[in-house]
Design an enzyme around this catalytic site. Structure first.
Site, PDB file in Angstrom:
ATOM      1  N   THR A 121      82.082 -57.536  55.249  1.00  0.00           N
ATOM      2  CA  THR A 121      81.091 -57.431  54.167  1.00  0.00           C
ATOM      3  C   THR A 121      80.567 -58.682  54.109  1.00  0.00           C
ATOM      4  O   THR A 121      81.140 -59.661  53.996  1.00  0.00           O
ATOM      5  CB  THR A 121      81.613 -56.904  52.795  1.00  0.00           C
ATOM      6  OG1 THR A 121      80.594 -57.189  51.723  1.00  0.00           O
ATOM      7  CG2 THR A 121      82.974 -57.716  52.362  1.00  0.00           C
ATOM      8  N   TYR A 145      87.345 -58.249  45.851  1.00  0.00           N
ATOM      9  CA  TYR A 145      86.812 -57.105  47.245  1.00  0.00           C
ATOM     10  C   TYR A 145      86.545 -58.287  48.206  1.00  0.00           C
ATOM     11  O   TYR A 145      86.945 -58.058  49.404  1.00  0.00           O
ATOM     12  CB  TYR A 145      85.762 -56.396  46.639  1.00  0.00           C
ATOM     13  CG  TYR A 145      85.067 -55.795  47.876  1.00  0.00           C
ATOM     14  CD1 TYR A 145      85.693 -55.122  48.570  1.00  0.00           C
ATOM     15  CD2 TYR A 145      83.746 -56.043  48.233  1.00  0.00           C
ATOM     16  CE1 TYR A 145      85.167 -54.299  50.077  1.00  0.00           C
ATOM     17  CE2 TYR A 145      82.954 -55.338  49.295  1.00  0.00           C
ATOM     18  CZ  TYR A 145      83.767 -54.537  50.029  1.00  0.00           C
ATOM     19  OH  TYR A 145      83.116 -54.006  50.919  1.00  0.00           O
TER      20      TYR A 145
END
Ligand code: UDP
Length: 331
Positions: A121, A145
């Site tokens: 990501t 995250y």
């Protein structure tokens, strides 16, 4: 059952991006075997190959699945992926994402399956003040995250050095749209993403979309994001897989369009595509939201021949709307 080009183990194959990846793999001649614990995925999203239910922390179950299917490669999508959630409960993200990835990679190495496509990501970059992100941009994640995904990237590099693992890593931001044939699409429970929430509001399934903040230093005061069509995104993953299977070197690729849409621009485009008003309310900024996130993809274009064909906002909303109207959202 065998496919002309071999078998790929797809973790998270019952989820949004994973299910589209399975469709793209099957269309390209591979057999996708979905490995998913159905914690956030859907059994009926698994339509393009066999399903193996299991948890990635369960090494014995993974060994069984590797022995049964003898995959040539792994595509690893399964993850906890909500930024806000990761701030509230970091332990769940560190344990869940890291433990899963380590166990999976160890099982893959033990099975001699060394070609590994990883869905990372751009959240690994942190807040970079509007610069266009590339593979060379320094990574400073600001939430659990992003940190857990960066840790996995680093772990893959260690396994590459020690065990000959061959990772291809993709970093991207906002994924939108659905399979144009509406066999699979986006459905999260609970839903937190802009496009599905907006379409719910358009269809009267929610009272309104709340726009999070109108005082950002952008052209219209709302956050700007780089949206990629899910089919383009999974096509890049298939190209990455082909590169590995063809003997290409491990690599990292950013996947973006290089230009962003503000929240208001997404809403305006929805009006044009659906021909319906979007009921909107305006709320405060959402904690953790960066102002502008845009990412380039020159390297993916150059080395993989990736050319995002459907990543216009019009296509993304039209395909999401078509999927939305199939009623899958009413389950
Ligand atoms: N957003 C919004 N209202 C919502 C959900 C999202 O205004 O109900 C905004 C959010 O602030 C961000 C953009 O839409 O600027 C995309 O958010 P999303 O949660 O879809 O993806 P993220 O950028 O967090 O990965």
């Amino acid at each position: 059952m065998s496919a002309p080009l071999g078998t790929v183990l797809v973790t998270g194959g019952a989820g949004y991006i994973g299910s589209h990846a399975c469709k793209a793999l099957a269309r390209a001649g591979y057999q996708p075997v979905t490995f998913d614990n159905l914690s956030t995925g859907w059994r009926d999203a698994v339509q393009f190959g066999p399903f193996e239910q299991g948890d990635l922390s369960d090494r014995a179950r993974l060994d069984e699945v590797f022995a049964r299917w003898k995959p040539q490669a792994v595509m690893h999508f399964a993850a906890l992926s909500l930024v806000g959630d990761s701030m509230r409960d970091p332990g769940r993200y560190w344990r869940g994402n890291i433990l899963s990835a380590v166990t999976l990679v160890e099982a893959a190495v033990a099975a001699g399956c060394l070609d590994f496509v990883f869905s990372s990501t751009c959240a690994t970059y942190g807040d970079q003040d509007g610069v266009i992100l590339t593979e060379e941009t320094a990574q400073h994640p600001i939430n659990a995250y992003g940190k857990s995904k960066l840790a996995i990237e680093q772990m893959l590099a260690d396994f590459a050095a020690s065990h000959g693992l061959r990772p291809v890593i993709f970093r991207y931001f906002n994924v939108a749209g659905a399979d144009p044939e509406a066999q699979v699409g986006e459905f999260h429970q609970p839903e937190t993403h802009l496009v599905p929430l907006m379409l719910d509001a358009v269809a009267g399934k929610r009272p309104a979309l709340t726009v999070f903040g109108t005082d950002y230093p952008t052209r219209d005061g709302t956050c700007v994001r780089d949206y990629v069509h899910v089919m383009d995104l999974v096509d890049a993953h298939v190209l990455g897989l082909k590169r590995l299977l063809g003997g290409g070197a491990p690599a990292v690729y950013c996947l973006g369009t290089g230009s962003g849409f503000s929240v208001r621009e997404v809403i305006d485009q929805s009006r044009l595509v659906t021909n319906r008003e979007v009921p909107v309310t305006y709320g405060p900024r959402r904690a953790g939201d960066a102002v502008t996130l845009v990412c380039g993809s020159d390297k993916a274009a150059r080395e993989l021949g990736w050319a995002p064909a459907r990543s216009t906002m019009e296509h993304m909303i039209a395909d999401a709307w078509r999927w939305h109207q199939t009623g899958h959202y009413d389950r």
